[in-house]
Design an enzyme around this catalytic site. Structure first.
Site, short mmCIF file in Angstrom:
data_model
loop_
_atom_site.label_atom_id
_atom_site.label_comp_id
_atom_site.label_asym_id
_atom_site.label_seq_id
_atom_site.Cartn_x
_atom_site.Cartn_y
_atom_site.Cartn_z
N GLU A 397 0.91 -1.31 -0.10
CA GLU A 397 -0.02 -0.08 0.16
C GLU A 397 0.72 1.18 -0.03
OE1 GLU A 397 -0.57 -2.86 1.78
OE2 GLU A 397 -2.71 -3.46 1.20
N HIS A 464 -11.13 -6.30 8.88
CA HIS A 464 -12.05 -5.92 7.74
C HIS A 464 -13.43 -5.10 8.13
CE1 HIS A 464 -9.50 -9.29 6.57
NE2 HIS A 464 -9.50 -8.99 5.38
#
Ligand code: TPP
Length: 658
Positions: A397, A464
């Site tokens: 990322e 998540h």
């Protein structure tokens, strides 16, 4: 030291000499000024000039170069006027940052230089993005980026090299191995013989170069630049050199063994080269004196010019107006033809139509190409737009956000898909430190949208399910959108992509496939900073966003006796405080609902602002409702308890009855 002239003409040999002499003489002057207390901090590159100068001279003027804190020679070799450099170091207007950042922390498009941020490592991924733009445009260009050996220990180094190798990006990664990272010697920094040993692991070519030998630096880098311009690929270079002074001047060099200092003093890149040129009859004392006099004159006049410049002045308004690049919002109206589609389809459609509008818009993310992304937002995109524009990324990322920054520097737009908003923490540094601050610092925009599939209620557990908008709403320089409906998602995404500033675009996963709406089929935009009043009532005001909007509507449905204003904020930065104030002035009661845990979230700030601005209109204490102050739990029952829906109902009824 052994010098090989190769085919270099005499003029070039002297150019390289003068090229090194200038930064050395500027530094010597700076050391005097430092002792006189006229400058505050200095990171010395004395003894390392051959690297900056050799590499910069090997690049073409239109090719980007990304220096670090010891690369004065990059700036002088690119011909940056000295009074502007001095102005920068003194925080003057003629510098590059309007007094907003110090030393070498700036870039300039005019000279194709992209300066560092203090965090060192992100610079490497930015070079990837710049090179990617060149490659996509089929421009035969090289990009060079510097790092010290210390910063090679950062994850950013690994990520950037890996991406560059997987994508064959024409980047020269230049490690200046100068023996120490602050006080840390190389044997405490890494455990391989040479740092270039790592290149093999990335599937990348590499070279070790004597960083004190200007002819070796220039010739090898020149050759490698030509090679990667022809056949794009990254190369890892390790320049062996030494840091002859302290990390910065105040910190000294006590921890460096005397023997090492002596050994490297003998290898001084300028003294040795000077001797060589003299031996060859190319240089003599008279010429040296003439060069020195010329440079000294240039330094002194420019220094005086910088001193003569008044100290910088500004106002809070001016500073506030320079955090974001000005964006002229252009309204594209909704067409009449609609289609009943899900939230997820609306995002996909919005993205697709922007890809059609901008042929230099690039999407990057994990598994987004042929696989279509884990939420299938980009399904079928590779067929329409190809894999060059719809790019699968390795799991990195930080490097991808940095690369998006690089694309923007080189004039391209990008959308980065975080697979889950939770994983943005791995790319947090470049977002809050690079993208958010770059416009304020040196006027460079970060034309990047980061898509953030977020939120709980889907049984996905602590990693998540987070809705982490508050990590970003508090960072000046970022914009944050958080739509609750498909039509808003589509229009706001189009605007986010049009906007040249960095935007965090939150998409609640729980809404993706559960919320349908009639959405206009064509391209349209919606403005940021405009809340939507979904219901009009006189009893109280409900302010919320994202999934909270749907919870609020559902609960109000259950209580028809309550006549509430329901305000969907739609964007959190900018925030439509006027819509909130207007509603509170009418209803006199306010409840704010957010899915995020309560402390430090947007609800707290709205409550504070209403208190400060509408106190006389309030008939009851403001209520804030958010999730429990715990990580998001997995099991359904726990998750329902964690989420604020039930507590919202109770608080709503209490406020109504107050
Ligand atoms: C992420 C981060 N951690 C720590 C620091 C503090 N710091 C600044 S420069 C530096 C040493 C860097 O060493 P190296 O990369 O070898 O470059 P050099 O200074 O030797 O040229 C450190 C520890 C920082 N700026 N950023």
């Amino acid at each position: 030291m052994r010098y090989h002239i190769g085919g270099l003409p005499q003029e070039k040999l002297l150019d390289l000499y003068k090229g090194m002499l200038k930064p050395r003489m500027i530094e010597e002057k700076m050391l005097v000024l430092l002792r006189q207390g006229k400058i505050s901090k200095w990171f010395s590159g004395i003894g390392q000039e051959a690297i900056s100068v050799g590499v910069t001279q090997a690049l073409n003027a239109e090719e980007y170069i990304l220096p670090m804190h010891r690369n004065l020679g990059v700036f002088t070799s690119r011909g940056v006027p000295l009074h502007r450099l001095f102005g920068q170091w003194q925080g003057k207007k003629s510098g590059f940052t309007n007094g907003r950042d110090r030393s070498f922390h700036f870039g300039t498009q005019e000279y194709r230089i992209v300066g560092m941020i203090s965090h060192l490592g992100p610079q490497l991924g930015v070079a990837d993005g710049i090179a990617l733009a060149d490659m996509l445009r089929r421009k035969k260009r090289a990009t060079a980026v510097f790092t010290g050996e210390g910063a090679t220990s950062e994850g950013d180094f690994h990520e950037a090299l890996n991406v560059a190798s997987v994508w064959n990006l024409p980047v020269l990664f230049c490690i200046e191995n100068n023996g120490y990272g602050l006080s840390t010697p190389t044997n405490e920094q890494y455990n391989c013989k040479d740092l270039v040993d790592r290149a093999k692991g990335y599937g990348m070519e590499s070279r070790i170069i004597d960083g004190n030998n200007i002819l070796e630096v220039y010739s090898k880098v020149n050759e490698l630049c030509n090679a990667i311009r022809k056949r794009p690929r990254p190369i890892l270079l390790e320049f062996k050199t030494f840091r002859m002074r302290g990390h910065e001047e105040a910190s000294g060099t006590k921890y460096v063994p005397e023997k090492l200092m002596k050994k490297w003093a003998k290898k001084d890149p300028i003294a040795n080269y000077e001797d060589f040129l003299k031996e060859k009859g190319i240089l003599d004392d008279a010429k040296i004196e003439a060069y020195r006099a010329e440079i000294a004159e240039e330094i002194n006049t420019n220094l005086q010019k910088a001193y003569d410049e008044p100290s910088i002045e500004s106002t809070p308004t001016k500073e506030l107006n320079n955090v974001y690049q000005n964006f002229d919002y252009k309204h594209y109206k909704k067409n009449d033809n609609t289609e009943n589609i899900r939230f997820v389809d609306a995002v996909s459609q919005g993205l697709e139509q922007s890809m059609e509008k901008y042929n230099e818009l690039i999407i990057m993310g994990q598994d987004i190409a042929d696989y279509g992304g884990v939420f299938k937002i980009t399904e079928g995109f590779t067929k329409t737009f190809g894999k060059r524009r719809v790019r699968n990324t390795p799991i990195c990322e930080s490097a991808i956000v940095s690369a998006a920054m690089g694309l923007s520097i080189n004039g391209m737009k990008s959308v980065v898909e975080m697979q889950f908003a939770d994983f943005v923490s791995s790319g947090f540094n470049p977002i809050v430190n690079y993208l958010a601050k770059v416009y304020y610092r040196w006027g460079q925009n970060a034309d990047v949208v980061i898509r953030m599939p977020c939120g709980a209620g889907v049984g996905a557990g602590p990693f998540h399910s987070q809705t982490n908008e508050a990590w970003f709403t508090k960072t000046p320089g970022l914009k944050v959108a958080y739509p609750a409906f498909p039509s808003d998602a589509k229009g706001l995404l189009a605007t986010a992509i049009n906007d040249p500033n960095p935007v965090l675009f939150f998409e609640h996963k729980g809404l993706y496939r559960s919320i349908y709406e009639d959405v206009p089929t064509d391209y349209y935009t919606l403005p940021f900073g405009k809340a939507n009043v979904l219901r009009n009532g006189k009893d109280l005001s409900v302010v919320t966003y994202g999934a909270g909007v749907h919870w609020a509507l559902e609960i109000l449905e259950k209580h028809p006796e309550i006549n509430a204003d329901v305000i969907d904020l739609r964007t959190l930065q900018p925030l439509d405080v006027d819509a909130v104030y207007e509603s509170v002035k009418k209803t006199s009661k306010l409840i704010i609902l957010q899915e995020d845990t309560l402390f430090g979230g947007i609800a707290s700030d709205i409550a504070a602002m209403v208190m400060e601005n509408c106190f006389e209109f309030l008939d009851a204490p403001i209520r804030r409702v958010g999730s429990l102050e715990t990580p998001v739990p997995f099991a359904k029952a726990l998750e329902q308890e964690y989420l604020p829906k039930q507590r919202f109902e109770a608080a709503l009824l209490e406020l109504y009855a107050y």
